[in-house]
Design an enzyme around this catalytic site. Structure first.
Site: not given
Ligand code: F6P
Length: 342
Positions: A12, A73, A104, A125, A127, A129, A171
């Site tokens: 992300g 991803r 991660d 990120t 997040d 985390d 997440r």
């Molecule tokens: O890891 C970053 C993040 O924004 C999370 O907070 C969220 O759950 C996820 O990516 C969303 O992913 P995508 O952009 O693939 O929908």
């Protein structure tokens, strides 16, 4: 012949990645390296899509959100023959080392390849985390964005005497929701690390009503879980290349339940990908610059299999294995404080 450093951005995206790319280019070229931009995260190394970065290509990007390299991803360990392709392409491109910027998942791939590929990671990120780093690139901007959204939602919630449930990304981590909730004056904050109950949520809303406050703001991290072992609310069962389902929809679930149980008129707003966009805050850009410079220094010193981090306020490095495999605990003291603030 100049040694080449490859750089990729995966997972992300967020807002200050380009500030890191620019710093990496400037520092590495000053040391005589060539910088090869790898397109769309690990996908670029599987498919061999790269372009050499120049001073021109990183010029004027410090204030641009997203990543000029693109993201994906893609997990080479989940695609037949892809790890071999990655290794072949690194050889073909004659990359001396690579810098991986991401969470991660993205940094987990280089962690698994340690010993075969000379890599250095950078945490990125919203997040926030990643263990052993106070900050990941993108977090500070998302924190400000979510706080601004809570502020905006406050006024309409107040005018209409409603309850508003605001769903925040993260997440399985509640750091973003907790901090933005506190900064935005949320009355209830729900995070994945602490299972929630409707009794507790309604107790706060009822108490506020008794005090004459007939509106309330609930901030719910997308990964929060109810007490009693129920699962997270998911948007899609389909998993990504790293095995993650798509979370989403908890705000709506909680809003309906508050309306049903408490008879409060309730709305929900899912902030969604708005949280990952826009121009980075000054602090986020500075973090990105410092981590970018540190990563290049680490390559220069031969510190591979490590991640550039900010720990205890200082820029340092930690083994990728530690950063990726350990959990980053939520600050429970801060969570307890948040419970007083309604
Ligand atoms: O890891 C970053 C993040 O924004 C999370 O907070 C969220 O759950 C996820 O990516 C969303 O992913 P995508 O952009 O693939 O929908």
């Amino acid at each position: 012949m100049a040694k080449k450093i490859g750089v990729l951005t995966g997972g992300g995206d967020s807002s200050a990645i380009n500030a890191a790319l620019r710093a990496i280019y400037i520092k590495a070229s000053s040391l005589g390296y060539k910088i090869i931009g790898i397109e769309d995260g690990w996908k670029g190394l599987v498919e061999g899509n790269t372009r050499e970065l120049t001073r021109g290509s990183v010029s004027g990007i410090i204030s641009e959100g997203g990543t000029i390299l693109g993201s994906s991803r893609t997990n080479p360990f989940n695609i037949e023959g892809a790890v071999e392709k990655v290794k072949e392409n690194i050889k073909k491109l004659d990359l001396y080392a690579i810098i991986t910027i991401g969470g991660d998942d993205t940094n987990g791939v280089i962690t698994k390849l340690a010993g075969e590929i000379q890599g250095v990671g950078i945490p990125q990120t919203i997040d926030n985390d990643i263990a052993h780093s106070d900050f990941a690139i993108g977090y500070d901007t998302a924190l400000q964005l979510v706080t601004d959204c809570i502020d905006n939602l406050h006024t309409t919630t107040f005018s209409h005497h409603r309850v508003m449930v605001i769903e925040v990304m993260g997440r399985d981590a509640g750091i973003l929701a907790l901090n933005a909730g506190i900064a935005g004056g949320a009355d209830v904050i729900l995070i994945p690390e602490v299972p929630y109950s409707y009794e507790d949520i309604l107790q706060v809303i009822d108490e506020r009503k008794k005090q004459g406050k007939n509106f309330s703001i609930v901030v719910a991290a997308e990964g929060a879980k109810p007490a009693g072992g129920q699962d997270q609310v998911i948007k899609s069962e389909e998993t990504d290349s790293f095995g993650h389902v798509r979370l989403g929809g908890i705000g709506e679930v909680i809003a309906k339940e508050i309306e049903k149980r408490g008879k409060y008129e309730t709305r929900s707003t899912n902030l969604g990908h708005l949280q990952r966009g826009g121009t980075a805050t000054a602090y986020d850009r500075i973090i990105a610059v410092r981590l970018g410079i540190k990563a290049v220094e680490m390559i220069q010193e031969g510190k591979f299999g490590m991640m550039a981090v900010i720990e205890g306020g200082r820029v340092s490095s930690v083994s990728l294995k530690k950063a990726i495999n350990e959990d980053k605990p939520i600050d429970m003291e801060l969570y307890e404080i948040s419970k007083l603030l309604h």
